[in-house]
Design a protein around this motif. Structure first.
Motif, PDB file in Angstrom:
ATOM      1  N   LYS A 155       0.652  -0.990  -0.048  1.00 32.82           N
ATOM      2  CA  LYS A 155       0.062  -0.066   0.026  1.00 32.82           C
ATOM      3  C   LYS A 155       0.810   1.208  -0.084  1.00 32.82           C
ATOM      4  O   LYS A 155       1.945   1.431   0.600  1.00 32.82           O
ATOM      5  N   ILE A 156       0.573   2.308  -0.889  1.00 32.12           N
ATOM      6  CA  ILE A 156       1.126   3.544  -0.913  1.00 32.12           C
ATOM      7  C   ILE A 156       0.696   4.292  -0.065  1.00 32.12           C
ATOM      8  O   ILE A 156      -0.546   4.626   0.005  1.00 32.12           O
ATOM      9  N   ASN A 157       1.598   5.001   0.899  1.00 30.00           N
ATOM     10  CA  ASN A 157       0.993   6.167   1.848  1.00 30.00           C
ATOM     11  C   ASN A 157       1.910   7.289   1.641  1.00 30.00           C
ATOM     12  O   ASN A 157       2.940   7.032   1.578  1.00 30.00           O
ATOM     13  N   GLN A 158       1.209   8.428   1.850  1.00 29.55           N
ATOM     14  CA  GLN A 158       1.837   9.920   2.071  1.00 29.55           C
ATOM     15  C   GLN A 158       2.395   9.892   3.517  1.00 29.55           C
ATOM     16  O   GLN A 158       1.617   9.723   4.384  1.00 29.55           O
ATOM     17  N   ILE A 159       3.758  10.149   3.701  1.00 30.73           N
ATOM     18  CA  ILE A 159       4.084  10.324   5.110  1.00 30.73           C
ATOM     19  C   ILE A 159       4.779  11.764   5.225  1.00 30.73           C
ATOM     20  O   ILE A 159       5.094  12.131   6.381  1.00 30.73           O
ATOM     21  N   GLY A 160       4.591  12.580   4.352  1.00 26.33           N
ATOM     22  CA  GLY A 160       5.130  14.103   4.583  1.00 26.33           C
ATOM     23  C   GLY A 160       4.809  14.622   3.268  1.00 26.33           C
ATOM     24  O   GLY A 160       4.775  14.244   2.101  1.00 26.33           O
ATOM     25  N   GLN A 161       4.783  16.021   3.380  1.00 26.83           N
ATOM     26  CA  GLN A 161       4.527  16.836   2.336  1.00 26.83           C
ATOM     27  C   GLN A 161       5.340  18.353   2.561  1.00 26.83           C
ATOM     28  O   GLN A 161       5.308  18.905   3.800  1.00 26.83           O
ATOM     29  N   GLY A 162       5.653  18.786   1.477  1.00 28.33           N
ATOM     30  CA  GLY A 162       6.525  20.236   1.655  1.00 28.33           C
ATOM     31  C   GLY A 162       5.858  20.882   0.530  1.00 28.33           C
ATOM     32  O   GLY A 162       5.715  20.438  -0.541  1.00 28.33           O
ATOM     33  N   PHE A 163       6.433  22.338   0.339  1.00 31.64           N
ATOM     34  CA  PHE A 163       6.119  23.027  -1.014  1.00 31.64           C
ATOM     35  C   PHE A 163       7.082  24.156  -0.987  1.00 31.64           C
ATOM     36  O   PHE A 163       7.676  24.482   0.063  1.00 31.64           O
ATOM     37  N   LEU A 164       7.263  24.698  -2.029  1.00 25.97           N
ATOM     38  CA  LEU A 164       7.857  25.827  -2.310  1.00 25.97           C
ATOM     39  C   LEU A 164       6.801  26.776  -3.168  1.00 25.97           C
ATOM     40  O   LEU A 164       6.294  26.298  -3.975  1.00 25.97           O
ATOM     41  N   ASN A 165       7.057  28.317  -2.873  1.00 28.78           N
ATOM     42  CA  ASN A 165       6.098  28.926  -3.525  1.00 28.78           C
ATOM     43  C   ASN A 165       6.827  29.751  -4.231  1.00 28.78           C
ATOM     44  O   ASN A 165       7.751  30.683  -3.953  1.00 28.78           O
ATOM     45  N   LEU A 166       6.584  29.977  -5.652  1.00 29.25           N
ATOM     46  CA  LEU A 166       7.432  30.502  -6.660  1.00 29.25           C
ATOM     47  C   LEU A 166       7.325  31.938  -6.531  1.00 29.25           C
ATOM     48  O   LEU A 166       8.371  32.790  -6.780  1.00 29.25           O
ATOM     49  N   LYS A 167       6.061  32.446  -6.235  1.00 35.20           N
ATOM     50  CA  LYS A 167       6.025  33.933  -6.105  1.00 35.20           C
ATOM     51  C   LYS A 167       6.771  34.479  -4.914  1.00 35.20           C
ATOM     52  O   LYS A 167       7.284  35.532  -5.138  1.00 35.20           O
ATOM     53  N   GLN A 168       6.829  33.778  -3.906  1.00 36.92           N
ATOM     54  CA  GLN A 168       7.564  34.304  -2.760  1.00 36.92           C
ATOM     55  C   GLN A 168       9.004  34.228  -3.026  1.00 36.92           C
ATOM     56  O   GLN A 168       9.672  35.171  -2.687  1.00 36.92           O
ATOM     57  N   LEU A 169       9.663  33.154  -3.800  1.00 35.29           N
ATOM     58  CA  LEU A 169      10.962  33.093  -4.231  1.00 35.29           C
ATOM     59  C   LEU A 169      11.164  34.411  -5.025  1.00 35.29           C
ATOM     60  O   LEU A 169      12.477  34.996  -4.683  1.00 35.29           O
ATOM     61  N   LYS A 170      10.578  34.495  -5.974  1.00 32.81           N
ATOM     62  CA  LYS A 170      10.941  35.593  -6.803  1.00 32.81           C
ATOM     63  C   LYS A 170      10.877  36.794  -5.844  1.00 32.81           C
ATOM     64  O   LYS A 170      11.771  37.628  -6.249  1.00 32.81           O
ATOM     65  N   SER A 171       9.618  37.052  -5.294  1.00 35.95           N
ATOM     66  CA  SER A 171       9.647  38.483  -4.731  1.00 35.95           C
ATOM     67  C   SER A 171      10.834  38.782  -3.442  1.00 35.95           C
ATOM     68  O   SER A 171      11.194  39.895  -3.116  1.00 35.95           O
ATOM     69  N   GLN A 172      11.382  37.639  -3.004  1.00 41.47           N
ATOM     70  CA  GLN A 172      12.398  37.827  -2.278  1.00 41.47           C
ATOM     71  C   GLN A 172      13.477  37.564  -2.574  1.00 41.47           C
ATOM     72  O   GLN A 172      14.891  37.743  -1.792  1.00 41.47           O
ATOM     73  N   GLY A 173      13.942  37.436  -3.994  1.00 41.21           N
ATOM     74  CA  GLY A 173      15.249  37.494  -4.754  1.00 41.21           C
ATOM     75  C   GLY A 173      15.844  36.170  -4.306  1.00 41.21           C
ATOM     76  O   GLY A 173      16.930  36.171  -4.595  1.00 41.21           O
ATOM     77  N   ARG A 174      15.092  35.159  -3.980  1.00 42.92           N
ATOM     78  CA  ARG A 174      15.928  33.896  -3.547  1.00 42.92           C
ATOM     79  C   ARG A 174      16.040  33.107  -4.754  1.00 42.92           C
ATOM     80  O   ARG A 174      15.317  33.079  -5.875  1.00 42.92           O
ATOM     81  N   ASP A 175      16.996  32.417  -4.555  1.00 39.42           N
ATOM     82  CA  ASP A 175      17.481  31.630  -5.760  1.00 39.42           C
ATOM     83  C   ASP A 175      16.460  30.072  -5.768  1.00 39.42           C
ATOM     84  O   ASP A 175      15.997  29.692  -4.778  1.00 39.42           O
ATOM     85  N   PHE A 176      15.877  30.049  -7.111  1.00 33.61           N
ATOM     86  CA  PHE A 176      15.243  28.895  -7.278  1.00 33.61           C
ATOM     87  C   PHE A 176      15.976  27.674  -7.374  1.00 33.61           C
ATOM     88  O   PHE A 176      15.465  26.530  -7.022  1.00 33.61           O
ATOM     89  N   VAL A 177      17.236  27.674  -7.507  1.00 31.36           N
ATOM     90  CA  VAL A 177      18.074  26.573  -7.603  1.00 31.36           C
ATOM     91  C   VAL A 177      18.595  26.115  -6.184  1.00 31.36           C
ATOM     92  O   VAL A 177      18.949  27.017  -5.326  1.00 31.36           O
ATOM     93  N   SER A 178      18.493  24.819  -5.979  1.00 32.63           N
ATOM     94  CA  SER A 178      19.235  24.497  -4.703  1.00 32.63           C
ATOM     95  C   SER A 178      18.192  24.724  -3.425  1.00 32.63           C
ATOM     96  O   SER A 178      18.665  25.151  -2.417  1.00 32.63           O
ATOM     97  N   ALA A 179      16.962  25.222  -3.659  1.00 27.92           N
ATOM     98  CA  ALA A 179      16.121  25.655  -2.713  1.00 27.92           C
ATOM     99  C   ALA A 179      15.819  24.332  -1.623  1.00 27.92           C
ATOM    100  O   ALA A 179      15.407  23.296  -2.187  1.00 27.92           O
ATOM    101  N   THR A 180      15.905  24.408  -0.311  1.00 25.63           N
ATOM    102  CA  THR A 180      15.460  23.449   0.463  1.00 25.63           C
ATOM    103  C   THR A 180      14.126  23.465   0.943  1.00 25.63           C
ATOM    104  O   THR A 180      13.297  24.368   0.965  1.00 25.63           O
ATOM    105  N   VAL A 181      13.307  22.135   0.938  1.00 32.91           N
ATOM    106  CA  VAL A 181      12.007  22.165   1.000  1.00 32.91           C
ATOM    107  C   VAL A 181      11.968  21.137   2.474  1.00 32.91           C
ATOM    108  O   VAL A 181      12.590  20.383   2.380  1.00 32.91           O
TER     109      VAL A 181
END
Length: 127
Positions: free
Chosen positions: A98-124
């Protein structure tokens, strides 16, 4: 647009959990890309290091549906969640498969862009 999933630091409690088997990650890319191509290979939970070495490119060609979707998601008037990229950590139970989800995370592209953060090597953070 390129998506990569590399190393994972798995909590000791999950490593020791007999109900947690092989691990994989499904990526949900703000409505873009082929979902069947946005899944990592499975890794054994006791692998060291836990590195999925997953890389997939979603072509965002001029005039494409992907370009339109990305453009709309990044508009200031669009809801923040429209630019979320989700990473779901899943396991295949050793007994029964059986397949089960054990965790979830996300990146918000708008926030990364507005903060001037790098989209590469972002930690989730997976929770």
């Amino acid at each position: 647009m390129q998506v990569e999933v590399s190393s994972l630091q798995l909590a000791t409690s999950l490593r020791n959990d007999p109900e947690v088997g092989d691990l994989f990650v499904e990526v949900f890319l703000a409505g873009m890309g082929d979902p069947t191509q946005l899944t990592t290979s499975r890794l054994r939970k006791l692998s060291s290091p836990l590195d999925f070495r997953y890389r997939h490119e979603v072509v965002v060609a001029p005039g494409s549906v992907e370009q339109s979707t990305l453009r709309n998601a990044m508009q200031p008037s669009t809801e923040e969640e429209a630019s979320d990229v989700y990473f779901e950590l899943k396991t295949v139970a050793p007994r029964g498969g059986k397949i089960n989800q054990i965790g979830q995370g996300f990146l918000n592209l708008k926030q990364l862009k507005s903060q001037g953060r790098d989209f590469v090597s972002a930690t989730v953070q997976i929770q």
